[in-house]
Design a protein around this motif. Structure first.
Motif, PDB file in Angstrom:
ATOM      1  N   MET A 243      -9.491  -0.752  -6.882  1.00 23.85           N
ATOM      2  CA  MET A 243      -8.921  -0.055  -5.830  1.00 23.85           C
ATOM      3  C   MET A 243      -9.875  -0.825  -4.270  1.00 23.85           C
ATOM      4  O   MET A 243     -10.780  -0.396  -4.456  1.00 23.85           O
ATOM      5  N   THR A 244      -9.048  -1.114  -3.591  1.00 22.20           N
ATOM      6  CA  THR A 244      -9.689  -1.538  -2.005  1.00 22.20           C
ATOM      7  C   THR A 244      -9.213  -0.527  -1.085  1.00 22.20           C
ATOM      8  O   THR A 244      -8.116  -0.377  -0.899  1.00 22.20           O
ATOM      9  N   ILE A 245     -10.428   0.073  -0.436  1.00 20.28           N
ATOM     10  CA  ILE A 245     -10.144   1.301   0.710  1.00 20.28           C
ATOM     11  C   ILE A 245     -10.445   0.694   1.923  1.00 20.28           C
ATOM     12  O   ILE A 245     -11.472  -0.119   2.094  1.00 20.28           O
ATOM     13  N   LEU A 246      -9.487   0.730   3.019  1.00 27.63           N
ATOM     14  CA  LEU A 246      -9.570   0.181   4.119  1.00 27.63           C
ATOM     15  C   LEU A 246      -9.732   1.205   5.096  1.00 27.63           C
ATOM     16  O   LEU A 246      -9.213   2.187   5.055  1.00 27.63           O
ATOM     17  N   GLN A 247     -10.496   0.991   6.283  1.00 26.10           N
ATOM     18  CA  GLN A 247     -10.454   1.865   7.353  1.00 26.10           C
ATOM     19  C   GLN A 247     -10.516   1.211   8.575  1.00 26.10           C
ATOM     20  O   GLN A 247     -10.961   0.354   9.098  1.00 26.10           O
ATOM     21  N   THR A 248      -9.474   1.754   9.388  1.00 28.64           N
ATOM     22  CA  THR A 248      -9.006   1.253  10.611  1.00 28.64           C
ATOM     23  C   THR A 248     -10.017   1.416  11.679  1.00 28.64           C
ATOM     24  O   THR A 248     -10.642   2.462  11.796  1.00 28.64           O
TER      25      THR A 248
ATOM     26  N   PHE B 112      -7.209  14.412  21.303  1.00 26.47           N
ATOM     27  CA  PHE B 112      -7.537  15.423  20.236  1.00 26.47           C
ATOM     28  C   PHE B 112      -8.734  14.838  19.681  1.00 26.47           C
ATOM     29  O   PHE B 112      -9.042  13.691  19.215  1.00 26.47           O
ATOM     30  N   ALA B 113      -9.826  15.861  19.178  1.00 25.57           N
ATOM     31  CA  ALA B 113     -10.965  15.320  18.483  1.00 25.57           C
ATOM     32  C   ALA B 113     -10.629  14.948  17.134  1.00 25.57           C
ATOM     33  O   ALA B 113      -9.752  15.886  16.489  1.00 25.57           O
ATOM     34  N   PRO B 114     -11.275  14.072  16.768  1.00 25.83           N
ATOM     35  CA  PRO B 114     -11.063  13.836  15.337  1.00 25.83           C
ATOM     36  C   PRO B 114     -11.648  14.895  14.247  1.00 25.83           C
ATOM     37  O   PRO B 114     -12.902  15.286  14.615  1.00 25.83           O
ATOM     38  N   ASN B 115     -11.196  15.008  12.916  1.00 20.04           N
ATOM     39  CA  ASN B 115     -11.572  15.824  11.982  1.00 20.04           C
ATOM     40  C   ASN B 115     -11.167  15.269  10.602  1.00 20.04           C
ATOM     41  O   ASN B 115     -10.248  14.293  10.598  1.00 20.04           O
ATOM     42  N   TYR B 116     -12.282  15.287   9.779  1.00 15.68           N
ATOM     43  CA  TYR B 116     -11.980  14.453   8.569  1.00 15.68           C
ATOM     44  C   TYR B 116     -12.466  15.450   7.226  1.00 15.68           C
ATOM     45  O   TYR B 116     -13.337  16.336   7.516  1.00 15.68           O
TER      46      TYR B 116
ATOM     47  N   ILE C 234      -2.827   9.748   3.630  1.00  6.53           N
ATOM     48  CA  ILE C 234      -3.335   8.572   3.262  1.00  6.53           C
ATOM     49  C   ILE C 234      -2.649   7.166   3.327  1.00  6.53           C
ATOM     50  O   ILE C 234      -1.558   7.237   3.122  1.00  6.53           O
ATOM     51  N   GLY C 235      -3.302   6.478   4.274  1.00  2.00           N
ATOM     52  CA  GLY C 235      -2.601   4.940   4.266  1.00  2.00           C
ATOM     53  C   GLY C 235      -1.896   5.069   5.905  1.00  2.00           C
ATOM     54  O   GLY C 235      -1.552   3.969   6.306  1.00  2.00           O
ATOM     55  N   PHE C 236      -2.192   6.024   6.552  1.00  2.00           N
ATOM     56  CA  PHE C 236      -1.737   6.364   8.055  1.00  2.00           C
ATOM     57  C   PHE C 236      -2.652   6.739   8.986  1.00  2.00           C
ATOM     58  O   PHE C 236      -3.445   7.358   8.417  1.00  2.00           O
TER      59      PHE C 236
ATOM     60  N   SER D 274      -6.590   7.709   8.954  1.00  2.00           N
ATOM     61  CA  SER D 274      -6.879   8.284   7.450  1.00  2.00           C
ATOM     62  C   SER D 274      -7.382   6.875   6.634  1.00  2.00           C
ATOM     63  O   SER D 274      -6.777   5.806   7.067  1.00  2.00           O
ATOM     64  N   ASP D 275      -8.050   6.862   5.501  1.00  4.25           N
ATOM     65  CA  ASP D 275      -8.386   5.864   4.801  1.00  4.25           C
ATOM     66  C   ASP D 275      -6.899   5.097   4.224  1.00  4.25           C
ATOM     67  O   ASP D 275      -5.863   5.987   4.174  1.00  4.25           O
ATOM     68  N   LYS D 276      -6.909   3.836   3.948  1.00  7.39           N
ATOM     69  CA  LYS D 276      -5.571   3.056   3.910  1.00  7.39           C
ATOM     70  C   LYS D 276      -6.072   2.390   2.435  1.00  7.39           C
ATOM     71  O   LYS D 276      -7.179   1.829   2.143  1.00  7.39           O
ATOM     72  N   LEU D 277      -5.253   2.290   1.349  1.00  2.00           N
ATOM     73  CA  LEU D 277      -5.474   1.576   0.147  1.00  2.00           C
ATOM     74  C   LEU D 277      -4.905   0.332   0.182  1.00  2.00           C
ATOM     75  O   LEU D 277      -3.634   0.185   0.621  1.00  2.00           O
ATOM     76  N   LEU D 278      -5.408  -0.658  -0.329  1.00  4.33           N
ATOM     77  CA  LEU D 278      -4.489  -2.259  -0.120  1.00  4.33           C
ATOM     78  C   LEU D 278      -3.819  -2.559  -0.809  1.00  4.33           C
ATOM     79  O   LEU D 278      -2.653  -3.044  -0.565  1.00  4.33           O
ATOM     80  N   GLU D 279      -3.742  -2.052  -2.133  1.00  2.91           N
ATOM     81  CA  GLU D 279      -2.886  -2.090  -3.149  1.00  2.91           C
ATOM     82  C   GLU D 279      -1.647  -1.263  -3.210  1.00  2.91           C
ATOM     83  O   GLU D 279      -1.806   0.059  -3.292  1.00  2.91           O
TER      84      GLU D 279
END
Length: 308
Positions: free
Chosen positions: A1-6, A19-23, A84-86, A89-94
């Motif tokens: 699984m490959t994780i992408l971050q914009t 808005f301030a980001p929160n994670y 997740i994916g939007f 947030s982190d996005k998965l390649l597959e």
């Protein structure tokens, strides 16, 4: 699984989104590491009322930018995550890394990690497909629901022709035009910088796996993998006595008539001041966001709950 971050630079100086980001980290044993889920957290943190705004596909929390300040300004804590994916947030390649259940699992971990209580759910599009399940499966955390242009399909009823056309389009077009899709789903004309803000999370096609797969994850047959869990959620919703408000728009061919189904089947919808937002397309937050926000505030005030 490959994780992408914009890259964060993609989100610089977005119009109307200060808005301030929160994670928070979400995930389970199926993934080699936790996934980073972004959310907006506005309004008083010590408020006894939490408003959870769930976006759908292919949008992100930016969709609620005009509603968040109004509801937070009324004294409520507003939480608006990016699925997740939007968004941020982190996005998965597959594409096959995404499923209906995985999104439910991520959101369940999200609300439990933040320990959100006394939630008023605000949901549209996939925000409802996920949010209605989420509320049914965690009913002790939710006190009200307001829904627009959404539903909870089980595959037992045939999908509309409009949805089937969208599903086919999403799987065959070479480059998924995120910003243009939002523009076409609105009645009002969106400025170029707003359209660009919807494109911001996706530097190229590799980041769009979640957007691509979502239409295929909608249950369209009784044997769909998500059908049993959605049927079970409906068993809860058909006994749901807590306040339920529909605020559908008048110009969405995909979900037209869905508000009447929800009003008929969910007991908590009886006696509520349901409204048709007009003129409004599928992305009603763009066309009538301020009016929906006003309705949300009124809905909460007209349906107080005893919070111990």
């Amino acid at each position: 699984m490959t994780i992408l971050q914009t890259p964060e630079t993609r989100f610089a100086n977005l119009p109307g989104y200060p808005f301030a980001p929160n994670y928070v980290s979400v995930g389970d044993g199926a993934y080699p590491r936790q996934l980073r889920m972004h959310y907006v957290d506005e309004g008083p943190r010590d408020s006894t009322e939490t408003v959870l705004m769930l976006h759908g596909e292919p949008t992100w929390s930016y969709l609620y930018r005009n509603m968040i300040p109004m509801v937070a300004g009324a004294g409520y804590r507003v939480i608006a995550p990016d699925l997740i994916g939007f968004g941020k947030s982190d996005k998965l390649l597959e594409q096959d890394a995404y499923s209906y259940q995985s999104h439910i699992d991520w959101l369940t971990m999200f609300i439990k990690t933040l320990d959100l209580q006394h939630i008023t759910l605000v949901c549209q599009d996939w925000g409802g497909l996920l949010g209605l399940r989420l509320a049914a499966e965690n009913s002790d955390r939710f006190v009200r629901i307001t829904a627009s242009n959404t539903g909870l399909p089980t595959g037992d009823q045939p999908p509309s022709e409009a949805f089937l056309q969208w599903q086919a389009f999403s799987q065959t077009i070479a480059s998924l035009p995120i910003g243009s899709l939002i523009r076409m789903g609105c009645v009002t004309k969106l400025p170029a910088d707003v359209i660009a803000a919807y494109d911001a999370p996706f530097p190229d096609e590799t980041y769009k796996a979640a957007s691509r797969i979502f239409p295929k994850l909608v249950p369209t047959s009784p044997d769909d993998p998500a059908a049993p869990a959605n049927r079970a959620a409906w068993q809860v919703l058909m006994q749901w006595q807590k306040p339920f408000l529909t605020c559908f728009s008048d110009r969405d061919p995909i979900t037209a008539g869905g508000d009447r189904v929800l009003q008929k089947l969910i007991p908590g919808a009886q006696g509520q001041s349901h409204v048709t937002l007009s003129p409004g397309g599928h992305f009603v937050q763009e066309d009538k966001g301020e009016e929906w926000a006003e309705r949300v505030v009124r809905f909460i005030r007209e349906n107080p709950v005893n919070i111990v």
